[in-house]
Design an enzyme around this catalytic site. Structure first.
Site, PDB file in Angstrom:
ATOM      1  N   HIS A 265     -21.630-105.801  73.675  1.00 28.42           N
ATOM      2  CA  HIS A 265     -20.306-105.409  73.261  1.00 28.42           C
ATOM      3  C   HIS A 265     -19.752-106.925  73.112  1.00 28.42           C
ATOM      4  O   HIS A 265     -19.902-107.758  72.525  1.00 28.42           O
ATOM      5  CB  HIS A 265     -19.502-104.419  73.969  1.00 28.42           C
ATOM      6  CG  HIS A 265     -18.556-103.528  73.793  1.00 28.42           C
ATOM      7  ND1 HIS A 265     -18.040-103.790  72.295  1.00 28.42           N
ATOM      8  CD2 HIS A 265     -18.013-102.655  74.016  1.00 28.42           C
ATOM      9  CE1 HIS A 265     -17.086-102.733  72.127  1.00 28.42           C
ATOM     10  NE2 HIS A 265     -17.111-101.994  73.126  1.00 28.42           N
ATOM     11  N   HIS A 311     -24.776-103.332  64.266  1.00 25.39           N
ATOM     12  CA  HIS A 311     -23.679-102.514  64.749  1.00 25.39           C
ATOM     13  C   HIS A 311     -24.260-100.971  64.773  1.00 25.39           C
ATOM     14  O   HIS A 311     -25.056-100.693  63.953  1.00 25.39           O
ATOM     15  CB  HIS A 311     -22.462-102.608  63.535  1.00 25.39           C
ATOM     16  CG  HIS A 311     -21.158-102.291  64.378  1.00 25.39           C
ATOM     17  ND1 HIS A 311     -20.775-100.958  64.228  1.00 25.39           N
ATOM     18  CD2 HIS A 311     -20.496-102.933  64.831  1.00 25.39           C
ATOM     19  CE1 HIS A 311     -19.671-100.828  65.077  1.00 25.39           C
ATOM     20  NE2 HIS A 311     -19.288-102.214  65.477  1.00 25.39           N
ATOM     21  N   ASP A 366     -18.246-110.394  66.255  1.00 28.08           N
ATOM     22  CA  ASP A 366     -18.398-111.207  67.243  1.00 28.08           C
ATOM     23  C   ASP A 366     -19.044-112.671  67.122  1.00 28.08           C
ATOM     24  O   ASP A 366     -18.761-113.765  67.705  1.00 28.08           O
ATOM     25  CB  ASP A 366     -19.078-110.582  68.505  1.00 28.08           C
ATOM     26  CG  ASP A 366     -18.527-109.510  69.185  1.00 28.08           C
ATOM     27  OD1 ASP A 366     -17.058-109.696  69.358  1.00 28.08           O
ATOM     28  OD2 ASP A 366     -18.843-108.816  69.772  1.00 28.08           O
TER      29      ASP A 366
HETATM   30  N1  NMX Z   1     -31.345-108.353  66.764  1.00 24.44           N
HETATM   31  C1  NMX Z   1     -32.416-107.907  67.322  1.00 24.44           C
HETATM   32  N2  NMX Z   1     -32.765-106.689  67.225  1.00 24.44           N
HETATM   33  C2  NMX Z   1     -31.629-105.738  66.926  1.00 24.44           C
HETATM   34  C3  NMX Z   1     -30.469-106.420  66.609  1.00 24.44           C
HETATM   35  C4  NMX Z   1     -30.069-107.625  66.520  1.00 24.44           C
HETATM   36  N3  NMX Z   1     -29.164-108.169  66.417  1.00 24.44           N
HETATM   37  N4  NMX Z   1     -29.614-105.171  66.458  1.00 24.44           N
HETATM   38  C5  NMX Z   1     -30.314-104.014  66.632  1.00 24.44           C
HETATM   39  N5  NMX Z   1     -31.670-104.431  67.013  1.00 24.44           N
HETATM   40  C6  NMX Z   1     -32.694-103.664  67.293  1.00 24.44           C
HETATM   41  C7  NMX Z   1     -32.207-102.645  68.392  1.00 24.44           C
HETATM   42  O1  NMX Z   1     -32.427-103.393  69.843  1.00 24.44           O
HETATM   43  C8  NMX Z   1     -33.256-101.397  68.334  1.00 24.44           C
HETATM   44  O2  NMX Z   1     -34.629-101.935  68.924  1.00 24.44           O
HETATM   45  P1  NMX Z   1     -35.625-100.985  69.765  1.00 24.44           P
HETATM   46  O3  NMX Z   1     -35.609 -99.640  68.699  1.00 24.44           O
HETATM   47  O4  NMX Z   1     -36.707-101.701  69.943  1.00 24.44           O
HETATM   48  O5  NMX Z   1     -34.580-100.487  70.755  1.00 24.44           O
HETATM   49  C9  NMX Z   1     -33.535-101.501  66.864  1.00 24.44           C
HETATM   50  O6  NMX Z   1     -33.220-102.737  66.163  1.00 24.44           O
HETATM   51  C10 NMX Z   1     -32.473-100.387  66.023  1.00 24.44           C
HETATM   52  O7  NMX Z   1     -31.203-100.381  66.601  1.00 24.44           O
HETATM   53  P2  NMX Z   1     -29.988-100.174  65.728  1.00 24.44           P
HETATM   54  O8  NMX Z   1     -29.917 -98.601  65.559  1.00 24.44           O
HETATM   55  O9  NMX Z   1     -29.721-100.965  64.493  1.00 24.44           O
HETATM   56  O10 NMX Z   1     -28.653-100.654  66.758  1.00 24.44           O
HETATM   57  P3  NMX Z   1     -27.786-100.038  67.872  1.00 24.44           P
HETATM   58  O11 NMX Z   1     -26.894 -98.859  67.358  1.00 24.44           O
HETATM   59  O12 NMX Z   1     -28.876 -99.362  68.679  1.00 24.44           O
HETATM   60  O13 NMX Z   1     -27.389-101.128  68.568  1.00 24.44           O
HETATM   61  C11 NMX Z   1     -25.926-103.055  68.754  1.00 24.44           C
HETATM   62  C12 NMX Z   1     -26.055-101.739  67.974  1.00 24.44           C
HETATM   63  C13 NMX Z   1     -24.665-103.653  68.007  1.00 24.44           C
HETATM   64  C14 NMX Z   1     -25.709-102.988  70.315  1.00 24.44           C
HETATM   65  C15 NMX Z   1     -27.172-104.044  68.360  1.00 24.44           C
HETATM   66  O14 NMX Z   1     -27.102-104.295  66.765  1.00 24.44           O
HETATM   67  C16 NMX Z   1     -27.353-105.215  68.914  1.00 24.44           C
HETATM   68  O15 NMX Z   1     -27.624-105.384  70.271  1.00 24.44           O
HETATM   69  N6  NMX Z   1     -26.797-106.453  68.366  1.00 24.44           N
HETATM   70  C17 NMX Z   1     -26.802-107.682  69.027  1.00 24.44           C
HETATM   71  C18 NMX Z   1     -25.298-107.777  70.156  1.00 24.44           C
HETATM   72  C19 NMX Z   1     -23.977-107.753  69.351  1.00 24.44           C
HETATM   73  O16 NMX Z   1     -24.084-108.279  68.399  1.00 24.44           O
HETATM   74  N7  NMX Z   1     -23.148-106.872  69.890  1.00 24.44           N
HETATM   75  C20 NMX Z   1     -21.623-106.729  69.359  1.00 24.44           C
HETATM   76  C21 NMX Z   1     -21.533-105.533  68.676  1.00 24.44           C
HETATM   77  C22 NMX Z   1     -20.057-105.582  68.042  1.00 24.44           C
HETATM   78  N8  NMX Z   1     -19.159-105.739  69.024  1.00 24.44           N
HETATM   79  O17 NMX Z   1     -17.988-106.530  68.680  1.00 24.44           O
HETATM   80  O18 NMX Z   1     -18.793-105.265  70.141  1.00 24.44           O
HETATM   81  C1  MLT Z   2     -15.959-103.065  68.409  1.00 20.48           C
HETATM   82  O1  MLT Z   2     -15.015-103.636  67.658  1.00 20.48           O
HETATM   83  O2  MLT Z   2     -15.360-102.199  69.272  1.00 20.48           O
HETATM   84  C2  MLT Z   2     -17.280-103.202  68.141  1.00 20.48           C
HETATM   85  O3  MLT Z   2     -17.541-103.393  66.896  1.00 20.48           O
HETATM   86  C3  MLT Z   2     -18.183-102.205  68.806  1.00 20.48           C
HETATM   87  C4  MLT Z   2     -18.171-100.931  68.099  1.00 20.48           C
HETATM   88  O4  MLT Z   2     -17.344-100.437  67.183  1.00 20.48           O
HETATM   89  O5  MLT Z   2     -19.331-100.070  68.448  1.00 20.48           O
END
Ligand code: NMX
Ligand code: MLT
Length: 427
Positions: A265, A311, A366
């Site tokens: 996050h 995301h 981020d």
């Molecule tokens: N790098 C590598 N793998 C990824 C990434 C990434 N940036 N994003 C998603 N995946 C993988 C994820 O881990 C999952 O793998 P597995 O099936 O092995 O568990 C697969 O792709 C499908 O995930 P999604 O459905 O696309 O993403 P999900 O909704 O589960 O998660 C996040 C969303 C934001 C947690 C994920 O994209 C992530 O871990 N991103 C990197 C961390 C990040 O940037 N977080 C900040 C979010 C925004 N914020 O402001 O809070």
């Molecule tokens: C946020 O701004 O809170 C992030 O993009 C994470 C989210 O919306 O899940």
């Protein structure tokens, strides 16, 4: 001490009967309509795409991103964060007079109590800024009007008034708390004092110790961009859940902050900037496209996520990142961190598409924010979640006030056992 809260308080009071009547009518006419179903994959998969929350402050359109009360966030960048708090809460932008009033309400000349500083200062050396921020709120909780009025037997339909009082006090205190934590944690010298003549973002910037008009503009933009992200993000959802048991806003926002502090996050701003700096160090300057490709694949092959990308809801580029990129193009030329972020924003999505897992391969908010703080000399990356947190407090607090106004009940979904799914799930 009760603060005078006339303008926002009066405006909301004038809307509440209609809001309650609208909610009652909705439940009477459409209470049985199905808006979502839950598959087993969604139940074990973090409830992704399950529509089971109502939040009117903002929505996240998968393709267009953040829309606050019907207004796309990119159209709000010339606004002050205080205007956005008004918009989140009241549902429209303030007039010039209302904007002055709300700014004055938030900036009232109140101090963070000395006891809060003592509590924060007593934390172990090297404590994380987000832990200090959360602990600071808990140390301030004894000033909560909600807590006091609850013990006096406040009726339930009065909760919103006390919640709004706490919200204004809290919003006005967060820049002081956040800035002074920075100065304390990184030994930047004595604390600066809140100046009620300043707007919220300028006050924060000045108390950090940075005197730079472009920085204050960046602070305003960052606060607007990060003010809310509908109700389902971990931070807002946690705050809503804790608030639903009538815990006061200090407890609820502190809980939300603890959720934001995680690497998937808000901590991702720190992880992203570290990743960018690692790439610059590895290649001795702004990496080429080929080097970025190599670096990204190495991260993925090491079993790590690429920070600042992907995301849970967005499926197109995050407009909050786009805004930061535009700002950087105008102001950060020649800055290696910014130039690397910009170059990566073209290359990394192509790698993630080839990798084929992430449903959204684009940079999120981020990925840009760390470059912004870094450019203005805030190089302590542990700190980067803090400005996100105090901005998102606007959305959390607006949601809390509205939920108390509507008398939203305790959040309490059912869980099922794996055995129940095996033997009883239908469909
Ligand atoms: N790098 C590598 N793998 C990824 C990434 C990434 N940036 N994003 C998603 N995946 C993988 C994820 O881990 C999952 O793998 P597995 O099936 O092995 O568990 C697969 O792709 C499908 O995930 P999604 O459905 O696309 O993403 P999900 O909704 O589960 O998660 C996040 C969303 C934001 C947690 C994920 O994209 C992530 O871990 N991103 C990197 C961390 C990040 O940037 N977080 C900040 C979010 C925004 N914020 O402001 O809070
Ligand atoms: C946020 O701004 O809170 C992030 O993009 C994470 C989210 O919306 O899940």
């Amino acid at each position: 001490m009760m603060r005078v809260m006339a303008p926002l308080h009066a405006l909301l009071a004038s809307q509440i009967e209609r809001m309650r009547a609208d909610r009652a009518a909705l439940l009477a006419s459409q209470g049985d309509r199905v808006i979502s179903e839950v598959t087993v994959a969604q139940a074990v998969g973090g409830m992704r795409d399950v529509r089971a929350l109502v939040c009117d402050t903002s929505e996240v359109d998968p393709d267009r991103g953040l829309i606050i009360r019907g207004l796309p966030v990119l159209g709000l960048l010339d606004r002050f964060p205080e205007d956005i708090f008004f918009l989140l809460l009241i549902g429209r932008l303030p007039s010039a007079e209302e904007a002055r009033d709300v700014r004055a309400e938030i900036a009232a000349p109140e101090r963070v109590p000395e006891t809060v500083w003592r509590a924060v200062e007593a934390m172990p050396r090297g404590s994380r800024p987000m832990s200090m921020l959360s602990a600071g709120l808990l140390a301030m909780e004894h000033e909560s009007v909600v807590a006091k009025r609850f013990s006096e037997g406040m009726p339930r339909d009065e909760y919103w008034r006390a919640t709004l009082e706490d919200a204004l006090r809290l919003l006005g205190s967060l820049p002081t708390l956040a800035a002074c934590i920075y100065r304390l944690r990184y030994q930047k010298g004595p604390r600066f004092v809140h100046d009620p003549a300043n707007d919220w973002a300028r006050d924060y910037g000045a108390m950090l110790g940075i005197r730079n008009e472009t920085f204050y503009r960046a602070m305003r933009m960052a606060a607007v961009l990060q003010s809310d992200h509908e109700g389902g993000n971990v931070c807002a959802f946690t705050c809503h859940t804790v608030g639903s048991v009538l815990s006061n806003p200090y407890l609820a926002v502190s809980a939300g902050f603890n959720g934001l502090a995680g690497p998937l996050h808000g901590r991702s701003a720190q992880e992203s900037t570290q990743w960018v700096l690692d790439a610059i160090a590895r290649y001795g300057g702004v990496p080429t496209d080929a080097q970025i490709e190599e670096f990204t694949w190495e991260t993925l092959r090491a079993g790590r996520v690429v920070p600042g990308h992907g995301h849970a809801v967005l499926r197109g580029p995050d407009p909050r990142f786009t805004a930061m990129l535009d700002f950087g193009r105008a102001h950060f030329q020649g800055d290696a961190v910014f130039e690397t972020v910009e170059r990566m924003s073209h290359v990394v999505p192509e790698v993630l598409k080839k990798h084929g897992k992430a449903k959204n391969p684009y940079p999120n908010v981020d990925f840009g924010m760390g470059a912004l703080w870094h450019h203005f000399g805030i190089t302590e990356m542990d700190y980067y979640t803090v400005p996100f947190a105090i901005s998102l407090a606007m959305g959390m607090l607006a949601q809390l006030v509205l939920n108390r106004a509507l008398g939203s009940p305790i959040v309490r979904p059912r869980s099922v056992t794996t055995e129940w799914i095996r033997t009883r799930a239908r469909g």
